[in-house]
Design a protein around this motif. Structure first.
Motif: not given
Ligand SMILES: C[S@@+](CC[C@H](N)C(=O)[O-])C[C@H]1O[C@@H](n2cnc3c(N)ncnc32)[C@H](O)[C@@H]1O
Length: 238
Positions: A1-17
């Motif tokens: 896992m990276t130590d970036s600060c992903r948000t729930e919105e980033d995660a949803r956007a990735a799944f949806q793309s």
């Protein structure tokens, strides 16, 4: 896992793309997602690895340290990271995404990692070689086709366990996949290839990644999740 600060919105956007139902496009997408894969799945409360492994452990009677485990669609190596904590030591991983295999290699837990697009290429595993065969999060439309379950069974030793954990993603393709999968599991049982050990259902496989990020906060908790199932089979001794 990276130590970036992903948000729930980033995660949803990735799944949806990740829309394509073509497995080749899908694994290419995982190549680009590999670095953020685990963080985004944690943000979506992905419980598939625990669902499969806990159910497997409830029914595994061998010596973990001696068992050979085939982790199919191993992704970033999450399964081996959890199973090593339970005493398992011998892992072979297979995935169609080189980016995900590179993440799995960083765990240092796999004896071998093999690149194969399942359904198009044969599962690269010897017949009857593994005490445990596990596939988590990859039995779905646009991922590994239903035909792969025969190959999973083939790779298990006689008396070995095959554990499959998957989510009930919404939509017609997902429903049809589940129907076809369960028909194939039953057919293989009737052919005497394996027998069911059991099924384990969860209401909270993961947050539904396809919900609109704006409206999701207003939903009651139970409507934010999709359910899922772990299927466990024992390969026949013949
Ligand atoms: C949701 S991830 C699951 C990874 C891991 N098992 C876990 O639970 O964290 C799905 C994985 O399946 C792989 N995959 C999808 N379709 C595939 C196919 N047809 N052949 C091989 N790998 C595939 C992807 O590259 C990805 O690593």
């Amino acid at each position: 896992m990276t130590d970036s600060c992903r948000t729930e919105e980033d995660a949803r956007a990735a799944f949806q793309s990740c829309k394509s139902n073509d497995a080749r496009d899908r694994v290419r997408f995982y190549d680009s997602w590999a670095e953020n894969y685990e963080e985004d799945h944690c943000l979506m409360s992905y419980s598939a690895p625990h669902l499969g492994i806990d159910f497997l452990m409830d029914n595994f009677s061998g010596r973990p340290a001696a068992a050979r485990v085939l982790d199919v669609a191993c992704g970033s190596g999450w399964i081996a990271k959890l199973m090593v904590e339970l005493g398992f030591k011998h892992f072979v991983g297979v995935d169609g995404s080189q980016g995900m295999l590179d993440q799995a290699a960083k765990t240092g837990l796999y004896e071998e990692l093999k690149l194969a697009l399942l359904g198009t290429e044969p599962l690269p595993a010897h017949t009857g070689a593994f005490d445990v065969v596990i596939i988590v999060g990859a039995l779905d439309a646009g991922f590994a086709p239903v035909s792969v379950v025969r190959e999973l069974c083939n790779a298990a030793k006689p008396g070995g366990l095959v554990c499959m954990s998957r989510g009930d993603h919404r939509g017609a393709a997902g429903l049809q996949y589940k129907k076809d999968l369960e028909r194939e599991l039953q057919r293989m049982q009737e052919e005497g290839l394996w027998s069911p050990v059991g099924l384990k259902h969860t209401d909270r496989y993961m947050e539904d990644p396809h919900l609109n990020p704006q409206s999701v906060q207003e939903l009651p908790q139970e409507q934010r999740f999709i359910g899922g199932m772990a299927y466990l089979y024992k390969k026949s001794l013949q």
